[in-house]
Design a protein around this motif. Structure first.
Motif: not given
Length: 500
Positions: A373, A379, A352-353, A381, A384, A288, A375, A355, A344
């Protein structure tokens, strides 16, 4: 908790909950402020709100609403964790708990039982800026809850043994809501690093070492110092008449002796001179990242209509920027499919999952703009974080369209209208505005000014407030989760909110 957690009541707090929130709407203040204007537009004529002050300094605010035979009664005290001193962090919240532990005429634990017997429900909350106690009951029982609340406001009394037991409940609340949550711990550490002089740097629930050292005398001293009529407001909304409430307020609150409100020393946050970075390691399933940027706030005086020909206030430009930053947060993350989600989260190459963006608007302390966000798999951090800032840079370079502005401005009103179908929400809004020194019609005034924010102003603040030197970046670095670790069981006695 006894009752479901209400929406955040501390909109001025830079981060409304003890986590970096993945917001699906603008900052919590905006939700509260817009509610009043939305309600006014949805009903005609708008209910008349009246405010008066008792001889002892207590403020009373009344909003009649006769649509249902129910009433919300709230007691707001303009004191929160920001009024604590080092070594006693958490005492405002501990006092909130102890207010349920009795008076000379009410036994410990009986307050809520009596409210329930009236057919109502009650709860309380503590934030950085304020403490509040609330009940909702049938309209015919208003006098009963006013008698109860006035009694404990003036006559809180309990033996040391009650404090010894209850402080353990407070500690368990800290363990459950903070120490067992990686993001809550990240938030706590990041906040302590973001602010240097501001008392916002301390957690509302308190540091555990301070809770371990806290005494019954600490709580009683805080109560005697701050729980005075001139530092409090009673808000009543629902099926009542103003004259009726005035009579009851005089009867039950008017006899409380007047005392001076303690003076408050300014604790101004110094200007930040460089980026601050925190890498926090904790057992977690996902990484995160949250970035906070120091921004100006809306000064209550700048909501008042200027006198013709008078010069602009010294804070007028900063207040205007605070409003534009609120609009920017909504453009980025104020509705489904807003800029951050499209850039995103959606699509095959998503970063990102989740944001989000949020912006504080007013507060007794400093305010922040938050980008955050989670990631997506594969991906980082930093990817993101870079993508979040890139979206702000795009606004700074290319601006926003009138269609975007109109969409977010219209949606605010539409999405908040339903909230004022609740008399509790009406009372909460009025109390929150009073805490911040806003006028009774502050919500409508905020809406009116937000509607005047231009695309050029949004573009300008996107370019002005998002440099490295005013940013704090906090990153959660996931560590392996112990598969044998059992989740903590909630204590049955947890019921109040700290740091909502």
């Amino acid at each position: 908790m006894k009752h479901p957690r209400q929406a955040p009541l501390t909109y001025p707090v830079p981060l409304p909950r003890p986590v970096f929130r993945l917001a699906r709407a603008p900052a919590a203040l905006l939700a509260l402020c817009l509610a009043g204007a939305a309600f006014a537009q949805a009903t005609a004529p708008a209910p008349v709100v009246e405010q008066f002050t008792l001889a002892n300094g207590l403020t009373v605010i009344v909003k009649p609403d006769h649509r249902a035979p129910t009433v919300a009664h709230m007691l707001w005290i303009r004191v929160g964790s920001m009024d604590e001193v080092d070594g006693t962090s958490g005492v405002a919240h501990a006092l909130e708990h102890m207010m349920f532990k009795g008076t000379p005429t009410v036994k410990p634990g009986d307050f809520s039982k009596r409210v329930a017997a009236l057919g109502g429900q009650d709860n309380a909350f503590t934030s950085r800026d304020n403490t509040g106690f609330h009940q909702q009951v049938p309209a015919g029982k208003l006098e009963d809850v006013m008698r109860l609340e006035a009694d404990r406001f003036a006559n809180m009394q309990w033996p040391d043994a009650e404090f010894t037991r209850e402080i353990e409940v407070v500690k368990e609340e800290r363990r459950l809501r903070t120490e067992d949550s990686p993001r809550a711990m990240l938030y706590e550490n990041a906040t302590a690093m973001t602010f240097m002089a501001s008392p916002y740097r301390r957690p509302v629930v308190g540091w555990m070492s301070d809770l371990d050292a806290m005494t019954a005398a600490d709580v009683r001293d805080f109560y005697r110092r701050w729980y005075v009529p001139a530092n409090a407001a009673v808000v009543v909304a629902g099926d009542v008449e103003v004259a009726q409430v005035r009579k009851l307020a005089e009867k039950y609150y008017g006899g409380i002796p007047a005392r001076a409100v303690p003076s408050r020393k300014p604790r101004t946050e110094p200007e930040q001179d460089g980026m601050r970075r925190l890498d926090y390691k904790a057992p977690a399933s996902q990484a995160y990242v949250g970035m906070s940027f120091k921004i100006p706030k809306l000064e209550p005086a700048d909501l008042l209509d200027p006198v013709a020909g008078a010069p602009a206030s010294p804070t007028a430009a900063a207040s205007r920027d605070a409003l534009a930053l609120t609009v920017l947060a909504a453009v980025l993350d104020g509705y489904s499919g807003a800029r951050l989600e499209r850039a995103l989260v959606q699509g095959e190459g998503r970063l990102a999952d989740g944001a989000g963006a949020s912006s504080s608007l007013v507060g007794r302390g400093p305010t922040l703009f938050i980008l955050d966000g989670v990631p997506a798999e594969g991906k980082t951090t930093q990817q993101v974080a870079d993508a979040l800032r890139r979206q702000v840079a795009i606004v700074a370079q290319s601006g926003v369209s009138e269609a975007e502005l109109n969409r977010v401005k219209t949606q605010w009103v539409a999405s908040e209208t339903y909230k004022l179908d609740s008399v509790f929400s009406q009372a909460r809004e009025l109390g929150s505005n009073w805490i911040q020194g806003l006028p009774l019609d502050g919500s409508a005034r905020v809406i009116a000014r937000l509607r005047t924010i231009t695309a050029a102003e949004v573009q300008a603040v996107a370019a002005r407030y998002f440099g490295d030197d005013q940013m704090t970046q906090a990153t959660l670095l996931p560590q392996p989760v112990d598969p044998k670790r059992k989740p903590r069981k909630p204590a049955a006695t947890l019921r109040h909110d700290a740091g909502s």
